[in-house]
Design an enzyme around this catalytic site. Structure first.
Site, short mmCIF file in Angstrom:
data_model
loop_
_atom_site.label_atom_id
_atom_site.label_comp_id
_atom_site.label_asym_id
_atom_site.label_seq_id
_atom_site.Cartn_x
_atom_site.Cartn_y
_atom_site.Cartn_z
N ASP A 48 9.88 2.47 1.15
CA ASP A 48 8.78 3.25 1.70
C ASP A 48 8.79 3.06 3.22
OD1 ASP A 48 6.33 4.15 2.63
OD2 ASP A 48 5.15 3.27 1.01
N PHE A 88 0.86 -1.19 0.00
CA PHE A 88 0.00 0.00 0.00
C PHE A 88 0.89 1.23 0.00
CE2 PHE A 88 -2.41 3.49 1.73
CZ PHE A 88 -3.63 3.37 1.09
N LYS A 115 3.92 10.38 8.13
CA LYS A 115 3.27 9.97 9.37
C LYS A 115 3.93 10.53 10.63
CE LYS A 115 0.58 6.00 7.79
NZ LYS A 115 -0.73 6.54 8.14
#
Length: 410
Positions: free
Chosen positions: A225, A138, A254
């Site tokens: 990532d 994702f 984040k």
């Protein structure tokens, strides 16, 4: 703690129905605790989905942000940005990489990484560059990052997807070697070091080391990532550091701003000069408030030894879960507990989305991802006592859920 006067939230007929929300609204927080508008208290084991690194209302972050708001919140990237340079220098120092581009979200960071890979290929004379991506990955919900994502459910209804992606299973070196032999236009490998939305699936240390070797052999970019698993969550600044390697491109977001939107793409020498003026940009990325949030977050993490805390408290949490759920371990119960540091997934034998609401009713915030995986990504300030409390609340809920007869498939 006295809750401020906050009115009960009205229904939201004007907000698009894009989230399956629980029927309460959060009002305020302190540390790893939050309260809703009715005054109910929750232990936060979700951290805004791995965002609230320092918890809520941190006594050093709040005055730093207040100070910055009184000076300058936003300015255009037309001008020099000293706070950008300060945060970029710190990220490069921590990672051993060369330079950084700042944006506002993980999606934007991943989009920038994909653009870097494509231009890297074009600069080598490859007209249709391809990028290796992963099953269950994702990377975001824009058309490009959605195309790199490995979840047919979230892709459904948004075709045609962007071309140029070659999909392989995680932790399968032979699959990469086969691609290397058959796809001459490959320019990069793009993966999460620990898949988050895909179910807390870690890439193994030998696999990461093999990817670094293959990228060096074939002159590919290794793009890792770290949007969810980076910024100290696993007990090191970046999850790939457990493998003793460095990527060429590393998207972050984040936890970098402890709740203030900030994303970054940090690049090593092979990718550092790919983008030049006019190749990429952003309106909000790198604004002074976001940069101050990132600088203060990293400083507090270092001063308070939060990497060590993530490792030790995370191990305590995982050991407690394993102990209390040991008798349920197996193909019909708890199939696996995995992850690292304060990024933990508990996979059950059947879909368990309803545990999201049941846990909230019991005073615990968490999430369920990949249908069957309970995800715990609390603030990195979580204490040993709070980890024990998570175990005490969650394990009886799992036990009761698994004792119920499975619901028929829809």
């Amino acid at each position: 703690m006295n809750a401020p006067e906050v009115p009960k939230p009205p229904p939201s007929p004007h907000v698009m129905n894009t989230y399956g929300r629980l029927p309460f609204a959060l009002s305020h927080g302190q540390g790893c605790r939050v309260w809703d508008t009715e005054g109910r208290e929750y232990l936060d084991a979700l951290g805004g989905i791995a965002v609230n690194t320092l918890g809520h209302a941190h006594p050093r972050l709040v005055p730093a942000l207040t100070d910055q708001i009184g000076k300058l919140i936003h300015c255009s990237n037309y001008y020099q940005a000293p706070l950008q340079e300060q945060l970029a220098a710190r990220l490069c120092e921590l990672s051993g990489l060369s330079n950084a581009f700042f944006c506002s979200t993980g999606l934007e960071a991943n989009e920038a990484a994909l653009k870097i890979a494509r231009k890297f290929g074009h600069d080598k004379g490859i007209d249709r560059p391809e990028i290796i991506v992963y099953e269950k990955a994702f990377h975001g919900r824009s058309i490009a990052t959605l195309s790199a994502t490995g979840n047919p459910k979230v892709q459904a209804g948004f075709g045609p997807l962007v071309e140029g992606f070659v999909r392989v299973p995680l932790n399968d070196v032979a699959a990469i070697e086969e691609v290397a032999q058959t796809r001459p236009n490959v320019v990069a490998i793009f993966l999460e070091v620990i898949q988050g939305e895909g179910g807390i699936n870690p890439a193994t240390v030998p696999y990461l080391q093999a990817l670094r070797r293959l990228c060096d052999e074939h002159d590919w970019l290794l793009m890792l990532d770290e949007v969810q698993c980076g910024i100290g969550r696993t007990g090191k600044w970046f999850a790939h550091q457990w493998a003793g390697i460095q990527p060429d491109v590393m998207p972050l977001a984040k936890g970098l701003g402890s709740g203030v939107p900030v994303g970054a793409v940090v690049c090593g020498p092979r990718a550092a000069g790919v983008l030049g003026p006019g190749n990429h940009g952003t309106t909000f990325g790198g604004n002074p408030l976001a940069m101050r949030a990132g600088i203060e977050t990293l400083a507090v993490m270092e001063q308070d030894r939060l990497l060590e805390n993530a490792a030790t408290v995370g191990e305590r949490l995982r050991a407690g879960l394993a102990r209390e759920l040991a008798d349920l371990s197996g193909p019909d119960g708890v199939t696996e507990i995995r992850g690292q540091g304060l990024m933990i997934g508990i996979e059950l034998a059947r879909p368990c989305g309803e545990l999201l609401g049941r846990a909230a009713e019991a005073g615990l915030l968490l999430s369920v991802t990949a249908d069957r995986v309970i995800r715990l990504v609390p603030p990195l300030i979580l204490s040993a006592a709070e980890a024990d409390r998570v175990v005490a609340i969650l394990c009886p809920l799992i036990r009761r859920f698994l004792a119920e007869p499975p619901k028929p498939a829809a």
